[in-house]
Design a protein around this motif. Structure first.
Motif, mmCIF file in Angstrom:
data_model
loop_
_atom_site.group_PDB
_atom_site.id
_atom_site.type_symbol
_atom_site.label_atom_id
_atom_site.label_comp_id
_atom_site.label_asym_id
_atom_site.label_seq_id
_atom_site.Cartn_x
_atom_site.Cartn_y
_atom_site.Cartn_z
ATOM 1 N N GLY A 161 2.147 20.775 -1.255
ATOM 2 C CA GLY A 161 1.996 21.233 0.116
ATOM 3 C C GLY A 161 1.973 20.061 1.086
ATOM 4 N N LEU A 162 1.747 20.353 2.353
ATOM 5 C CA LEU A 162 1.843 19.333 3.401
ATOM 6 C C LEU A 162 1.022 18.094 3.091
ATOM 7 C CD1 LEU A 162 2.621 18.362 6.283
ATOM 8 C CD2 LEU A 162 0.526 19.477 7.070
ATOM 9 N N ASN A 163 -0.253 18.264 2.805
ATOM 10 C CA ASN A 163 -1.131 17.103 2.684
ATOM 11 C C ASN A 163 -0.965 16.372 1.365
ATOM 12 O OD1 ASN A 163 -2.789 17.182 5.265
ATOM 13 N ND2 ASN A 163 -2.922 19.303 4.548
ATOM 14 N N GLN A 164 -0.542 17.074 0.338
ATOM 15 C CA GLN A 164 -0.200 16.405 -0.912
ATOM 16 C C GLN A 164 1.044 15.544 -0.705
ATOM 17 O OE1 GLN A 164 -0.146 19.083 -4.255
ATOM 18 N NE2 GLN A 164 0.837 17.607 -5.599
ATOM 19 N N MET A 165 1.998 16.076 0.056
ATOM 20 C CA MET A 165 3.205 15.303 0.355
ATOM 21 C C MET A 165 2.881 14.101 1.233
ATOM 22 S SD MET A 165 6.354 18.024 0.792
ATOM 23 C CE MET A 165 5.643 19.014 2.120
ATOM 24 N N ARG A 166 2.012 14.267 2.220
ATOM 25 C CA ARG A 166 1.654 13.154 3.106
ATOM 26 C C ARG A 166 1.088 11.981 2.313
ATOM 27 N NH1 ARG A 166 -2.291 13.469 6.331
ATOM 28 N NH2 ARG A 166 -1.543 12.187 8.045
ATOM 29 N N ALA A 167 0.139 12.277 1.421
ATOM 30 C CA ALA A 167 -0.451 11.217 0.605
ATOM 31 C C ALA A 167 0.604 10.560 -0.275
ATOM 32 C CB ALA A 167 -1.592 11.786 -0.247
ATOM 33 N N GLY A 168 1.484 11.388 -0.862
ATOM 34 C CA GLY A 168 2.534 10.857 -1.721
ATOM 35 C C GLY A 168 3.506 9.970 -0.971
ATOM 36 N N ILE A 169 3.864 10.346 0.241
ATOM 37 C CA ILE A 169 4.785 9.541 1.055
ATOM 38 C C ILE A 169 4.161 8.183 1.370
ATOM 39 C CG2 ILE A 169 5.866 9.369 3.334
ATOM 40 C CD1 ILE A 169 6.207 12.481 3.161
ATOM 41 N N CYS A 170 2.876 8.196 1.722
ATOM 42 C CA CYS A 170 2.193 6.929 2.028
ATOM 43 C C CYS A 170 2.176 6.017 0.800
ATOM 44 C CB CYS A 170 0.766 7.208 2.494
ATOM 45 S SG CYS A 170 0.673 8.127 4.051
ATOM 46 N N ASP A 171 1.942 6.598 -0.361
ATOM 47 C CA ASP A 171 1.953 5.805 -1.593
ATOM 48 C C ASP A 171 3.338 5.242 -1.879
ATOM 49 O OD1 ASP A 171 -0.712 6.222 -1.984
ATOM 50 O OD2 ASP A 171 -0.500 7.626 -3.646
ATOM 51 N N MET A 172 4.373 6.031 -1.615
ATOM 52 C CA MET A 172 5.732 5.571 -1.904
ATOM 53 C C MET A 172 6.180 4.452 -0.958
ATOM 54 S SD MET A 172 6.819 6.974 -4.649
ATOM 55 C CE MET A 172 5.133 6.965 -5.288
ATOM 56 N N VAL A 173 5.625 4.415 0.239
ATOM 57 C CA VAL A 173 5.877 3.273 1.124
ATOM 58 C C VAL A 173 5.325 2.011 0.472
ATOM 59 C CG1 VAL A 173 5.242 2.205 3.332
ATOM 60 C CG2 VAL A 173 5.963 4.599 3.264
ATOM 61 N N ALA A 174 4.105 2.110 -0.064
ATOM 62 C CA ALA A 174 3.499 0.960 -0.730
ATOM 63 C C ALA A 174 4.277 0.572 -1.978
ATOM 64 C CB ALA A 174 2.045 1.278 -1.082
ATOM 65 N N VAL A 175 4.745 1.565 -2.735
ATOM 66 C CA VAL A 175 5.523 1.294 -3.944
ATOM 67 C C VAL A 175 6.829 0.579 -3.579
ATOM 68 C CG1 VAL A 175 6.856 2.378 -5.815
ATOM 69 C CG2 VAL A 175 4.522 3.134 -5.336
ATOM 70 N N ALA A 176 7.491 1.035 -2.508
ATOM 71 C CA ALA A 176 8.732 0.389 -2.070
ATOM 72 C C ALA A 176 8.482 -1.080 -1.738
ATOM 73 C CB ALA A 176 9.302 1.121 -0.857
ATOM 74 N N ARG A 177 7.346 -1.350 -1.129
ATOM 75 C CA ARG A 177 6.980 -2.743 -0.819
ATOM 76 C C ARG A 177 6.775 -3.541 -2.110
ATOM 77 N NH1 ARG A 177 6.157 -6.667 3.460
ATOM 78 N NH2 ARG A 177 4.959 -8.294 2.434
ATOM 79 N N ILE A 178 6.088 -2.938 -3.083
ATOM 80 C CA ILE A 178 5.765 -3.634 -4.332
ATOM 81 C C ILE A 178 7.028 -3.975 -5.119
ATOM 82 C CG2 ILE A 178 4.638 -3.387 -6.578
ATOM 83 C CD1 ILE A 178 2.518 -1.626 -5.138
ATOM 84 N N ILE A 179 7.977 -3.029 -5.190
ATOM 85 C CA ILE A 179 9.178 -3.251 -6.014
ATOM 86 C C ILE A 179 10.356 -3.771 -5.191
ATOM 87 C CG2 ILE A 179 8.443 -1.480 -7.654
ATOM 88 C CD1 ILE A 179 10.559 0.390 -6.493
#
Length: 499
Positions: free
Chosen positions: A102-120
């Protein structure tokens, strides 16, 4: 004779002026309580201005204490990167993301994927929102979030593009289920090593793929900058959300009640207390036929006793009464369709008639662009909940956690988290007749919730003795409480490092 005529005229003029002044005063008095809406159809909730005083013995309680905000103890946002933080280097490939839930699960996931993109060291392609979940919402990223603002705000952190380049549209992609709650080492060693073979990596899921704790401080701050600054809602959602907040504010302080008593939650959790056998069977069949819900056989009584079930509308009413909120308190219902409809809401409404949702605050024309888009409707509820004077969730789901974390970041706004395990035990005693709904019950509820109102504290770690995945599962999620990573004492933060 002429003087007498002038005297009578002057007297009449004085009377006319006095009458005019009275009329103007009355108009001014009443206009202070009249709100003009943009459409000719005036929402029916205006009748609540005439609510009688319905409070009983608790009506004399000093309600000022109920609205008093917890002290933020001088904690302020500190999300700017350290002096060692540099702009990203040349990206090695592209990261595609399927944001699930849902919306808020996706929001948290998107924020994490920004960090993952930075890491890799990846270029992040604007994530694809979940269109296959329970809600079947067709919204794209730009329908829910301000896409350009998202890209520009994070321009120094991660390269973000709207689409994969055409020359890579048919390239072989590595589809990967990133390991849950992983640290930097996993992404640098296992995921980044795939760049030698692939130019495109696709994250099949985004939820809970990054650890809550023990990450570099700059990565944690990047997650906060993304969540609380970059990932704002699309302009039309922000505008309607502000309109709803302004209309609620016209009644003074209000509670936002996240009443998580919808069909999908009850079916997923297996909670059937106070439901009919037919309703319980309907929910069981939904759970049985939803393939991605793994747990099928659930003991509802056991789950409820452990505090794992949402409070029913009736139990919420008892809880608010015990806390001392008067019956004329304005309450915004942040929820979808309540399972059982108005029949299920009757007990709560009998205690608190001033229940209101976005459908009552706005006209059909106002909400027409949002219908059939569950994520956008949830975004409106999110905005009204974050801006409320008191936020109370009936269940600690994704929205409740996201709102609580956002309110903590914005100054530790009052959030009352019900101790469901205690409450169901007390309320069951009332139902059985072994305890009266009176002073003894009220005092126990108030005492139990003195420390559950959103005051500053560090994020909780795992439950002692837990191991493996269960250890991560018992941690308090990062976005529920951004302290200590993204909140610092005012006297320890240079003003130039806050925004």
């Amino acid at each position: 004779m002429q003087k007498k005529r002038w005297g009578r005229k002057l007297g009449l003029l004085r009377k006319f002026l006095s009458f005019a002044i009275c009329v103007i005063s009355l108009v001014a008095l009443f206009s202070a309580h009249v709100h003009v809406f943009p459409h000719s159809q005036v929402p029916a909730f205006l009748e609540f201005y005439k609510l009688p005083n319905l409070d009983g013995a608790r009506g004399s309680l000093d309600t000022g204490k109920l609205w008093k905000q917890p002290s933020n103890r001088d904690f302020v946002p500190c999300v700017m990167p350290s002096s060692n933080y540099t702009s990203y280097g040349e990206p090695r490939g592209y990261l595609l993301v399927h944001a699930n839930g849902g919306l808020n699960q996706m929001r948290a996931g998107i924020c994490d994927m920004v960090a993952v993109a930075r890491i890799i060291n990846a270029t992040l392609v604007i994530p694809e929102l979940d269109k296959r979940s329970f809600w079947h919402d067709s919204s794209n990223f730009s329908d829910v979030f301000d896409e350009d603002y998202f890209i520009n705000t994070l321009a120094n952190d991660v390269k973000i593009v709207k689409k994969l380049p055409k020359d890579l549209s048919n390239a072989t992609r590595a589809v990967k289920h990133f390991r849950s709650w992983s640290g930097v080492d996993y992404y640098q060693d296992e995921i980044a090593s795939m760049w030698g073979e692939y130019k495109v990596i696709r994250a099949a899921k985004s939820d809970s793929r990054l650890a809550n704790n023990h990450l570099p401080p700059d990565i944690q701050k990047l997650r906060c900058r993304t969540c609380y600054r970059a990932l704002r809602f699309a302009p039309h959602i922000e505008a309607m959300g502000k309109l709803l907040v302004d209309r609620m504010r016209s009644y003074g302080p209000y509670i936002a009640l996240h009443l998580r008593y919808e069909k999908d939650m009850l079916a997923f959790s297996g909670c059937t207390h106070d439901l009919s056998p037919e309703e319980a069977e309907e929910l069981r069949m939904i759970r049985e036929n939803t393939a991605y819900w793994k747990v099928k056989d659930i003991d509802s009584t056991e789950r409820r006793a452990k505090g794992y079930c949402p409070l029913t509308p009736k139990e919420v009413g008892m809880f608010l009464t015990a806390l001392g909120f008067p019956s004329h308190t304005p309450i915004y219902i942040a929820a979808g369709d309540i399972y059982g409809g108005e029949t299920r809401m009757a007990d709560l409404r009998s205690r608190y008639p001033f229940l209101i949702n976005k459908e009552k605050l706005a006209t059909v024309d106002d909400l027409e662009p949002f219908y059939n888009h569950a994520s956008q409707m949830a975004a409106l509820d999110f905005i009204v909940a974050v801006e409320s004077d008191v936020f109370i969730p009936s269940y600690s789901g994704n929205m409740a956690m996201a709102v609580e974390g956002h309110r903590r970041f914005l100054g530790h706004r009052k959030t009352i988290s019900p101790d469901r395990r205690l409450l169901v035990r007390l309320f069951d005693k009332v139902e059985r007749g072994t305890m009266k709904e009176g002073r003894n019950l009220f005092d126990r509820v108030i005492e139990a919730h003195k420390g559950r109102q959103g005051s500053p504290r560090k994020r909780k770690g795992p439950i002692s003795g837990t191991k493996g995945t269960e250890r991560f599962r018992t941690e308090e999620p990062f976005y529920v409480n951004p302290l200590p990573d993204c909140l610092c004492h005012r006297d320890a933060v240079n003003s130039s490092l806050t925004y």
